[in-house]
Design a protein around this motif. Structure first.
Motif, PDB file in Angstrom:
ATOM      1  N   ASP A  41       0.817  -1.211   0.000  1.00 20.41           N
ATOM      2  CA  ASP A  41       0.000   0.000   0.000  1.00 20.41           C
ATOM      3  C   ASP A  41       0.852   1.263   0.000  1.00 20.41           C
ATOM      4  OD1 ASP A  41      -2.680  -0.019  -0.368  1.00 20.41           O
ATOM      5  OD2 ASP A  41      -3.214   0.233   1.736  1.00 20.41           O
ATOM      6  N   VAL A  42       1.873   1.304   0.833  1.00 19.49           N
ATOM      7  CA  VAL A  42       2.743   2.493   0.888  1.00 19.49           C
ATOM      8  C   VAL A  42       3.446   2.702  -0.440  1.00 19.49           C
ATOM      9  CG1 VAL A  42       4.870   3.400   1.919  1.00 19.49           C
ATOM     10  CG2 VAL A  42       3.076   2.487   3.378  1.00 19.49           C
ATOM     11  N   ILE A  43       4.009   1.645  -0.983  1.00 18.10           N
ATOM     12  CA  ILE A  43       4.726   1.759  -2.263  1.00 18.10           C
ATOM     13  C   ILE A  43       3.758   2.154  -3.376  1.00 18.10           C
ATOM     14  CG2 ILE A  43       5.989   0.446  -4.018  1.00 18.10           C
ATOM     15  CD1 ILE A  43       7.172  -1.178  -1.630  1.00 18.10           C
ATOM     16  N   GLY A  44       2.587   1.535  -3.404  1.00 15.23           N
ATOM     17  CA  GLY A  44       1.596   1.876  -4.421  1.00 15.23           C
ATOM     18  C   GLY A  44       1.104   3.296  -4.308  1.00 15.23           C
ATOM     19  N   PHE A  45       0.874   3.772  -3.082  1.00 12.86           N
ATOM     20  CA  PHE A  45       0.369   5.134  -2.920  1.00 12.86           C
ATOM     21  C   PHE A  45       1.442   6.156  -3.281  1.00 12.86           C
ATOM     22  CE2 PHE A  45      -0.784   8.980  -0.580  1.00 12.86           C
ATOM     23  CZ  PHE A  45      -2.066   9.152  -1.059  1.00 12.86           C
TER      24      PHE A  45
END
Length: 142
Positions: A41-45
Motif C-alpha cells: 500500500d505504501v509503495i503503491g500510494f
C-alpha cells in the motif's frame, strides 16, 4: 517414529502435517500478510497515487475528491472493479484446488508471491526516471 526421523525420511519436511507447525503458521500468517499489505500500500500510494492493497483507501480518496469537486483519477476508479475481479479470481483458485484450511494457504501465497514479483520486475524494467539520489557523471572529462 520421532519428528527427527520423519524429517530425514521426508524429502520435503516443510509440509504442514504437524499440528504444531500448522498452529504456528496460523498464528503468524495474519501479521505477515498485514505487513506485506502495508508495504504494498505504501509503495503503491507513493508511486501510483492509489492504494493498491486496500480498496477502502481508494473509496475514501474517491469520495474526498468528489466532495471537493474534483474528478477522481481513472486508476482510483478502476481499482475498485479490479479488486472485485481479484477476489473472484482467488475464490476460483481456492475452489479449483479443492483444498481447505492450511492446505490452501501455500498455493494462495505462491500466487501472491508470483504477482508481487511480476509487479516488481515490471516496475524495475519500465521506470524511466532515474533515482533522485543518483550521481550524474559528465559525458566526457573536462
Amino acid at each position: 517414529m520421532s519428528r527427527r526421523e520423519s524429517s530425514t525420511l521426508d524429502p520435503c519436511p516443510c509440509r504442514l502435517n504437524d499440528p504444531v507447525d500448522t498452529a504456528r503458521l496460523e498464528r503468524r500468517l495474519p501479521t505477515l500478510l498485514s505487513i506485506i499489505a502495508g508495504m504494498v500500500d505504501v509503495i503503491g500510494f507513493l508511486s501510483l497515487g492509489l492504494f493498491t492493497a486496500h480498496v477502502t483507501g481508494n473509496l475514501v480518496v474517491i469520495a474526498a475528491l468528489l466532495v471537493r469537486g474534483g474528478p477522481p483519477n481513472m486508476a482510483q476508479i478502476l481499482a475498485v472493479p479490479v479488486f472485485i475481479v481479484a477476489v473472484a479470481a482467488v475464490w476460483l483458485i481456492a475452489k479449483a484446488s479443492e483444498r481447505r484450511g492450511p492446505a490452501l494457504v501455500r498455493p494462495l501465497l505462491l500466487v501472491q508471491f508470483l504477482l508481487l514479483a511480476c509487479v516488481l520486475i515490471f516496475g524495475v524494467i519500465n521506470d524511466p526516471s532515474p533515482p533522485t539520489h543518483a550521481v550524474s557523471w559528465p559525458a566526457s572529462p573536462p
